[in-house]
Motif scaffolding. Sequence first.
Motif, PDB file in Angstrom:
ATOM      1  N   LEU A   1      85.653 130.028 101.180  1.00 41.80           N
ATOM      2  CA  LEU A   1      85.451 129.179 102.258  1.00 41.80           C
ATOM      3  C   LEU A   1      86.522 128.458 102.791  1.00 41.80           C
ATOM      4  O   LEU A   1      86.353 127.894 104.000  1.00 41.80           O
ATOM      5  CB  LEU A   1      84.159 128.257 101.803  1.00 41.80           C
ATOM      6  N   SER A   2      87.480 128.148 102.152  1.00 42.49           N
ATOM      7  CA  SER A   2      88.799 127.690 102.515  1.00 42.49           C
ATOM      8  C   SER A   2      89.375 128.459 103.741  1.00 42.49           C
ATOM      9  O   SER A   2      90.408 128.136 104.415  1.00 42.49           O
ATOM     10  CB  SER A   2      89.469 126.928 101.613  1.00 42.49           C
ATOM     11  N   TRP A   3      89.244 129.708 103.605  1.00 37.32           N
ATOM     12  CA  TRP A   3      89.885 130.745 104.384  1.00 37.32           C
ATOM     13  C   TRP A   3      89.508 130.570 105.869  1.00 37.32           C
ATOM     14  O   TRP A   3      88.561 130.341 105.950  1.00 37.32           O
ATOM     15  CB  TRP A   3      89.865 131.968 104.174  1.00 37.32           C
ATOM     16  N   ASP A   4      90.656 130.987 106.881  1.00 35.10           N
ATOM     17  CA  ASP A   4      90.121 130.851 108.098  1.00 35.10           C
ATOM     18  C   ASP A   4      89.254 132.202 108.438  1.00 35.10           C
ATOM     19  O   ASP A   4      89.551 133.265 107.573  1.00 35.10           O
ATOM     20  CB  ASP A   4      91.232 130.574 109.050  1.00 35.10           C
ATOM     21  N   ASP A   5      88.519 132.080 109.838  1.00 35.24           N
ATOM     22  CA  ASP A   5      87.861 133.318 109.991  1.00 35.24           C
ATOM     23  C   ASP A   5      88.681 134.747 110.174  1.00 35.24           C
ATOM     24  O   ASP A   5      88.100 135.663 109.755  1.00 35.24           O
ATOM     25  CB  ASP A   5      87.020 133.071 111.293  1.00 35.24           C
ATOM     26  N   PHE A   6      89.848 134.447 110.730  1.00 40.80           N
ATOM     27  CA  PHE A   6      90.752 135.752 110.845  1.00 40.80           C
ATOM     28  C   PHE A   6      90.935 136.468 109.750  1.00 40.80           C
ATOM     29  O   PHE A   6      90.710 137.704 109.475  1.00 40.80           O
ATOM     30  CB  PHE A   6      92.045 135.254 111.701  1.00 40.80           C
ATOM     31  N   ASN A   7      91.409 135.612 108.544  1.00 38.19           N
ATOM     32  CA  ASN A   7      91.969 136.204 107.354  1.00 38.19           C
ATOM     33  C   ASN A   7      90.738 136.570 106.591  1.00 38.19           C
ATOM     34  O   ASN A   7      90.722 137.429 105.600  1.00 38.19           O
ATOM     35  CB  ASN A   7      92.621 135.022 106.422  1.00 38.19           C
ATOM     36  N   LEU A   8      89.534 136.113 106.575  1.00 37.69           N
ATOM     37  CA  LEU A   8      88.468 136.577 105.882  1.00 37.69           C
ATOM     38  C   LEU A   8      88.171 138.125 106.395  1.00 37.69           C
ATOM     39  O   LEU A   8      87.999 139.014 105.567  1.00 37.69           O
ATOM     40  CB  LEU A   8      87.134 135.875 106.178  1.00 37.69           C
ATOM     41  N   GLU A   9      88.008 138.268 107.703  1.00 39.18           N
ATOM     42  CA  GLU A   9      87.785 139.576 108.395  1.00 39.18           C
ATOM     43  C   GLU A   9      88.787 140.590 108.061  1.00 39.18           C
ATOM     44  O   GLU A   9      88.894 141.956 108.006  1.00 39.18           O
ATOM     45  CB  GLU A   9      87.292 139.586 109.757  1.00 39.18           C
ATOM     46  N   ASP A  10      90.195 139.838 108.240  1.00 38.94           N
ATOM     47  CA  ASP A  10      91.348 140.788 108.105  1.00 38.94           C
ATOM     48  C   ASP A  10      91.651 141.533 106.818  1.00 38.94           C
ATOM     49  O   ASP A  10      92.278 142.244 106.453  1.00 38.94           O
ATOM     50  CB  ASP A  10      92.471 140.079 108.516  1.00 38.94           C
ATOM     51  N   GLU A  11      90.706 140.751 105.737  1.00 40.51           N
ATOM     52  CA  GLU A  11      90.858 141.637 104.260  1.00 40.51           C
ATOM     53  C   GLU A  11      90.354 143.100 104.443  1.00 40.51           C
ATOM     54  O   GLU A  11      90.745 143.755 103.509  1.00 40.51           O
ATOM     55  CB  GLU A  11      90.167 140.600 103.434  1.00 40.51           C
ATOM     56  N   GLY A  12      89.688 143.285 105.539  1.00 41.69           N
ATOM     57  CA  GLY A  12      89.381 144.865 105.500  1.00 41.69           C
ATOM     58  C   GLY A  12      87.796 145.281 105.200  1.00 41.69           C
ATOM     59  O   GLY A  12      87.044 144.159 105.228  1.00 41.69           O
ATOM     60  N   ARG A  13      87.669 146.348 105.308  1.00 45.04           N
ATOM     61  CA  ARG A  13      86.232 147.048 104.947  1.00 45.04           C
ATOM     62  C   ARG A  13      85.365 146.700 103.565  1.00 45.04           C
ATOM     63  O   ARG A  13      86.282 146.990 102.608  1.00 45.04           O
ATOM     64  CB  ARG A  13      86.124 148.459 105.333  1.00 45.04           C
ATOM     65  N   LEU A  14      84.188 146.194 103.771  1.00 48.17           N
ATOM     66  CA  LEU A  14      83.573 146.159 102.549  1.00 48.17           C
ATOM     67  C   LEU A  14      83.261 147.754 102.122  1.00 48.17           C
ATOM     68  O   LEU A  14      83.202 148.314 102.746  1.00 48.17           O
ATOM     69  CB  LEU A  14      82.276 145.366 103.102  1.00 48.17           C
ATOM     70  N   THR A  15      83.335 147.868 100.577  1.00 44.68           N
ATOM     71  CA  THR A  15      83.254 149.196 100.106  1.00 44.68           C
ATOM     72  C   THR A  15      81.950 149.218  99.221  1.00 44.68           C
ATOM     73  O   THR A  15      81.808 150.433  98.928  1.00 44.68           O
ATOM     74  CB  THR A  15      84.380 149.411  99.324  1.00 44.68           C
ATOM     75  N   HIS A  16      81.612 148.195  98.721  1.00 45.47           N
ATOM     76  CA  HIS A  16      80.425 148.380  97.512  1.00 45.47           C
ATOM     77  C   HIS A  16      79.186 147.247  97.883  1.00 45.47           C
ATOM     78  O   HIS A  16      79.604 146.099  98.330  1.00 45.47           O
ATOM     79  CB  HIS A  16      80.927 148.138  96.011  1.00 45.47           C
ATOM     80  N   PRO A  17      78.213 147.686  97.435  1.00 44.74           N
ATOM     81  CA  PRO A  17      77.025 146.617  97.574  1.00 44.74           C
ATOM     82  C   PRO A  17      77.429 145.408  96.847  1.00 44.74           C
ATOM     83  O   PRO A  17      77.828 145.779  95.402  1.00 44.74           O
ATOM     84  CB  PRO A  17      75.840 147.230  97.364  1.00 44.74           C
TER      85      PRO A  17
END
Length: 759
Positions: free
Chosen positions: A96-112
């Motif tokens: 939650l302390s990360w900014d929005d860019f870095n959250l999504e820039d971590e990449g694609r979700l791979t597992h449920p």
Amino acid sequence: MKKKIEDYTGPAAGWGAVKAVAEALRGQMKIGHDVIAMFDMNKVDGFDCPGCAWPDPKHTASFDICENGAKALAWEATEKRTTPKFFAKHTVTELLSWDDFNLEDEGRLTHPMKYNSQTDKYEPIEWDDAFQQIGEHLRGYSDPNTVEFYTSGRTSNEAAFLYQLLAREYGTNNFPDCSNMCHEPTSVGLAAAIGVGKATVLLEDFDKADLVICIGHNPGTNHPRMLSSLREVSKRGAKIIAINPLRERGLERFAYPQDVVEMLTLESTPLAGHYYKVRVGGDTALIKGVMKVLIERHQAATDAGKPAILDLDFISTHTSGYDALKNDLATTGWKDILKVSGLPRESIEEIADLYTEAKNTIICYGMGITQHQHGTQNVQQLVNLLLLKGNIGREGAGICPLRGHSNVQGDRTVGITEKPSKSFLDKIEQRFGFRPPSKFGHAAVASMQAIYEGTAKALICMGGNLAVAMPDKDACFEGMKKLDLAVHTATKLNRSHLLTAKNTFLLPVLGRSEIDRQSSGAQCITVEDSMSMVHASKGLLKPCSPHLKSECAIVAGIAKAAIPNTKVEWDDFIDNYDLIRDAMEAVLPDFDDYNARIKIPGGFHLTNAASERRWLTKSGKANFMPTEGVIEDPKSAVNSELVLATLRSHDQYNTTIYGMNDRYRGVFGQRDVIFISQAEAQKQKLKAGDKVNIIALDCDQKPTKRRLDNLTVVIYDMADRSVATYFPEANNLISLDNFDPQCGIPAYKNIPVKLELCL
């Protein structure tokens, strides 16, 4: 990247766009097949752009993508991965302390994944277990109307149709969706005026228009492929008018990346020959001023025996309410028109001149028109202007709302609405054998209010970033954490996923660019563009993880677990999407021969009655719709010293932040800025580089507790008495109660504020 503010001297697109695309691809995608696949975007047997909904000129085009389309694909087809190992390393509190860019820039979700409140981490879960647990929760609620079903505009027609079946067989019409936050005034306002809540034009109408009016939108950032169409309008000598509070490069000039000569000679095509910087919140005042001039001139001309300016035959035969509009304009004073619009009378009369001279006119508009407390009326004033000269229902003329996400319009067409018609529900009952609920449900604001108040127990999200996109983040974030159940279907991690409920599931979904292989083979889905063309889209890339499921499969999995003795043949539908389309054909008007027609290059056009001058209104005619006064948002009040609009940067699409640059506005490496004109800055005793706080005002012009702090002042060519900053950071300046009462859209584009210099 180093923060800097500097003038951008290049045209829209051109070499700047080429460089930006190269950087996006280099930073996200594998060099090779994945990048080559970009050339199959928006083509027959390829996949539709996951970005905007601008129509494709030809699906056989050799290369039909834009800068932001390439960014959207790079963002989706990235080689970066957000795996269970990542979640094992990071708590939700930390994320939650990360900014929005870095959250999504971590990449694609791979597992449920499922959230574990004991460890404060997301942990892997098997698909069957996730469906079983979600279904168990949904079966446990005594009232289906305590569950909210949110839909993002990326959802395909097929998935959206199945999703509304799931919710309606479950027992609710609660369908908040992204259109509630962008173009709901279009759906409501156009329907009341002309009987159809969609564009009345086709792409080829731009080849026959004498005048294109662009009002309240920024094509260079939000729908860049439109620039190619505007370029053709300009090159053949037709006129383009731009009406916008900020001077935007994408409305001024454009260098077409596919034109070798234009690129090598560093030339560009001028677009708008006339640019009017209307004050934020002044569009209705401006349009009423133009109409006032037209009617006065028409009367003077006819009194003198000269040719009529208005189309009297069309008005007499096809419209209702002209006298009421005429009387309203007669009592609207020029003092108010000029004060609220922020434009001199000479400019308003010049617009009237250009409109009078043009035989065929198209008006294009975006969220600068819709996102107001009176957004519905704003849309209707544009229709009024067109009706005065019969500019709806003939070639080269009409209304063109610029939809945002690539299938937001299609989702509504196939049933994502909280207010279903009786005929639609009857068709569902005939085809599937259950009676859907008839009680109207929640749109986005009502859903979030129910979540905040605690009357909503569960939220199911087909994509999106709902809590961040909505106003009043304090209330939204608090409400999300009070839910019993939250289910997020997503390609990437975002902030809404971190506002964890008692039971929270994160389900990874296939991207549009990826192969969707089911038991009958690779599947295609369909989408509807801004001009009601429905066409197929087929992913070509290998899925980023073997653990992904399609949107359709996830909906079916939840439905089978949540609805005992369901009457819908979910397994058959997932095996073969042709069967979904057969069912859609049985329920939806104008979807005859659905499977056959999507095989035609370019797809097929859904009938638009208004474009044929068939008016599906209560009066049976096109309705002039007067609006009292000239204020788009009464809570902004005519005497507000400053009014703020939220806007998107060039490295952004909706709530997705691709980077920290806003190239055309000259902002690099930062988003914490506020735009203001030189004259207004001097009036406010500010200079470039100063740090200020924004404080929202209430309807009595008194300061509220809503604020956004420590923004850098950027001097910009824009309307006076106006300021602007970025969405979604500024959303907390808006109350959940500040929305258009006719359609429910939040008033993002008209916030009365004052500025406070940081000491």
